[in-house]
Motif scaffolding. Structure first.
Motif, short mmCIF file in Angstrom:
data_model
loop_
_atom_site.label_atom_id
_atom_site.label_comp_id
_atom_site.label_asym_id
_atom_site.label_seq_id
_atom_site.Cartn_x
_atom_site.Cartn_y
_atom_site.Cartn_z
N GLY A 75 9.07 2.35 -2.14
CA GLY A 75 9.41 1.69 -0.88
C GLY A 75 9.00 0.23 -0.91
N ALA A 76 7.82 -0.03 -1.47
CA ALA A 76 7.37 -1.41 -1.59
C ALA A 76 8.32 -2.21 -2.48
CB ALA A 76 5.95 -1.45 -2.15
N GLY A 77 8.74 -1.59 -3.59
CA GLY A 77 9.69 -2.27 -4.47
C GLY A 77 11.02 -2.52 -3.79
N LEU A 78 11.47 -1.57 -2.97
CA LEU A 78 12.73 -1.73 -2.27
C LEU A 78 12.68 -2.91 -1.30
CD1 LEU A 78 15.53 -0.30 -1.87
CD2 LEU A 78 14.47 0.95 0.02
N LEU A 79 11.51 -3.12 -0.68
CA LEU A 79 11.37 -4.21 0.29
C LEU A 79 10.85 -5.50 -0.35
CD1 LEU A 79 9.80 -2.24 3.29
CD2 LEU A 79 12.19 -2.89 2.95
N GLY A 80 10.50 -5.44 -1.62
CA GLY A 80 10.00 -6.64 -2.28
C GLY A 80 8.62 -7.06 -1.81
N ILE A 81 7.75 -6.11 -1.49
CA ILE A 81 6.40 -6.42 -1.04
C ILE A 81 5.42 -5.63 -1.90
CG2 ILE A 81 7.11 -6.92 1.33
CD1 ILE A 81 6.17 -4.14 2.14
N SER A 82 4.13 -5.93 -1.77
CA SER A 82 3.12 -5.22 -2.54
C SER A 82 2.90 -3.82 -1.96
CB SER A 82 1.80 -6.00 -2.51
OG SER A 82 1.23 -5.96 -1.21
N SER A 83 2.39 -2.94 -2.80
CA SER A 83 2.08 -1.59 -2.34
C SER A 83 1.00 -1.60 -1.26
CB SER A 83 1.61 -0.72 -3.52
OG SER A 83 2.64 -0.57 -4.48
N VAL A 84 0.08 -2.54 -1.35
CA VAL A 84 -0.98 -2.64 -0.35
C VAL A 84 -0.39 -3.00 1.01
CG1 VAL A 84 -3.03 -3.93 0.36
CG2 VAL A 84 -2.74 -3.23 -2.03
N ARG A 85 0.52 -3.97 1.04
CA ARG A 85 1.12 -4.36 2.31
C ARG A 85 1.97 -3.21 2.88
NH1 ARG A 85 1.74 -9.54 4.23
NH2 ARG A 85 3.04 -9.72 6.09
N PHE A 86 2.70 -2.53 2.01
CA PHE A 86 3.51 -1.40 2.48
C PHE A 86 2.60 -0.35 3.12
CE2 PHE A 86 5.67 2.61 2.30
CZ PHE A 86 7.00 2.32 2.53
N ALA A 87 1.48 -0.04 2.45
CA ALA A 87 0.57 0.98 2.99
C ALA A 87 0.00 0.55 4.34
CB ALA A 87 -0.56 1.24 1.99
N ARG A 88 -0.32 -0.72 4.49
CA ARG A 88 -0.87 -1.20 5.76
C ARG A 88 0.16 -1.12 6.87
NH1 ARG A 88 -5.53 -4.25 5.58
NH2 ARG A 88 -4.83 -5.79 7.11
N LEU A 89 1.40 -1.47 6.57
CA LEU A 89 2.45 -1.35 7.58
C LEU A 89 2.72 0.11 7.93
CD1 LEU A 89 4.97 -4.03 6.26
CD2 LEU A 89 3.62 -4.17 8.37
N ALA A 90 2.66 0.98 6.93
CA ALA A 90 2.91 2.41 7.18
C ALA A 90 1.78 3.00 8.03
CB ALA A 90 3.03 3.16 5.86
N TRP A 110 3.57 10.69 1.18
CA TRP A 110 4.54 10.50 2.25
C TRP A 110 5.84 9.94 1.68
CZ3 TRP A 110 3.49 12.80 6.60
CH2 TRP A 110 2.16 12.97 6.99
N LEU A 111 6.96 10.42 2.23
CA LEU A 111 8.28 9.98 1.79
C LEU A 111 9.02 9.35 2.97
CD1 LEU A 111 9.27 13.11 -0.31
CD2 LEU A 111 8.33 10.95 -1.16
N TYR A 112 9.75 8.28 2.67
CA TYR A 112 10.44 7.51 3.71
C TYR A 112 11.92 7.42 3.37
CZ TYR A 112 5.59 6.12 4.37
OH TYR A 112 4.23 6.14 4.55
N LEU A 118 15.42 -0.22 4.72
CA LEU A 118 16.33 -1.37 4.62
C LEU A 118 16.70 -1.90 6.00
CD1 LEU A 118 18.65 -0.11 1.74
CD2 LEU A 118 16.88 -1.88 1.60
N ALA A 119 16.84 -0.99 6.97
CA ALA A 119 17.13 -1.43 8.33
C ALA A 119 15.94 -2.21 8.90
CB ALA A 119 17.44 -0.22 9.22
N PHE A 120 14.71 -1.77 8.57
CA PHE A 120 13.53 -2.50 9.01
C PHE A 120 13.49 -3.89 8.40
CE2 PHE A 120 9.15 -3.87 8.37
CZ PHE A 120 8.61 -3.72 9.63
#
Length: 318
Positions: A75-90, A110-112, A118-120
């Motif tokens: 998911g982080a790769g799909l959004l072009g962000i770090s895994s840490v940032r993705f986890a914090r947003l999640a 967890w699966l998204y 992409l809509a986000f």
């Protein structure tokens, strides 16, 4: 020919693997019904639902694309962000999990839905770079993690929409409450037995290891005080509606206690519509009490999601 089919049969007719069909149910892509057998809690798929899916544009490829899920790393790769940032947003509630599994280390993965991520990205691109909102940073410092709560909220919403009536909606709310909380909210053992008989499945845990089942079952139960209060208020409101909809007292399922005394305390329990939880009265009285309960819940929800409105986070479970 029966009006519905077993999950495995539905998966075969739709050209999906059983695991993918389970995901489709969890993601709200496939509506299920309860088995017709008395006391059955097994999910089935109606033939009308199968026909709807087969008639959809691009079937079956379109269904598979809508069901494409990713873990946090992908998911982080799909959004072009770090895994840490993705986890914090999640954890902060910006992404609502559609499904999860427990790996061999008893860790919840967890699966998204890729489409939702992409809509986000299109809707809130400013959160994918720069500093995170102060309100979110404060919550994360306090250890807040809304992933399980939002997943429960997603499933409760889906199952409530599919519920056939008020008793079924009561059973959905009771499913995410601890047995002690249900006992306090529903003191009548006959009514509790009815809710148990109607209890839906939030997630399929059959066939997994005992350790994985234990973790999965823990995720199905509300833990935060405000989440528990919200579900109890909605359960109370639905109980008012369910009791008012019954012209006679519901017959207990086979093997359920027939007495109106509480089986644990031995104290007599008032009939539906009377006692500490409700008061006797006309249909208008039921409507007024239900409106008051819903008003209280809305007030709690407004306070609980104030920071979400300010930051655009996902909505906490109702």
């Amino acid at each position: 020919m029966p009006d519905d089919v077993a999950m495995r049969t539905a998966a075969r007719e739709l050209g999906l693997q059983p695991g993918l069909l389970e995901l489709a149910v969890q993601a709200g892509e496939v509506r299920t019904v309860r088995g017709a057998a008395a006391g059955s809690a097994r999910c089935r798929v109606s033939r009308a639902e199968l026909a709807r899916l087969k008639a959809s544009d691009g079937f079956p490829g379109s269904v598979r694309e809508r069901l494409r899920v990713v873990d946090a790393a992908k998911g982080a790769g799909l959004l072009g962000i770090s895994s840490v940032r993705f986890a914090r947003l999640a954890r902060g509630g910006f992404f609502t999990p559609a499904h999860f599994y427990v790996n061999r280390y008893r860790t919840v993965v967890w699966l998204y839905l890729a489409g939702e991520l992409l809509a986000f990205e299109e809707r809130r691109a400013e959160l994918l770079s720069g500093s995170l909102p102060r309100g979110l940073r404060v919550l994360l410092e306090e250890g807040v993690d809304l992933r399980a709560r939002h997943w429960r909220g997603r499933r409760v919403g889906q199952l409530s929409e599919q519920a056939a009536g008020p008793w079924e909606r009561c059973a959905v709310r009771a499913t995410v409450l601890h047995a002690d909380a249900v006992g306090e909210a529903v003191p009548d053992p006959v009514e509790r037995a009815r809710l148990v008989a109607l209890k839906p499945e939030l997630v399929t845990v059959r066939g997994r290891s005992p350790a994985s089942r234990e973790v999965a079952e823990e995720l199905c139960v509300a833990t935060d005080d405000d989440e528990i209060r919200g579900h109890r208020l909605m359960l109370a409101a639905y109980l008012e509606e369910a009791r008012a909809s019954d012209s006679v007292r519901p017959a207990p399922p086979d093997g359920a206690p027939e007495s109106t005394a509480d089986t644990e305390s031995g104290r007599p329990v008032s009939p539906p519509g009377q006692g500490s939880c409700t008061e006797g009265g006309t249909g208008a009285g039921h409507a007024r009490r239900r409106a008051r309960l819903l008003s209280r819940l809305r007030g709690r929800r407004r306070r609980a999601v104030r920071w979400c409105r300010d930051t655009g986070a996902g909505r906490p479970a109702s």
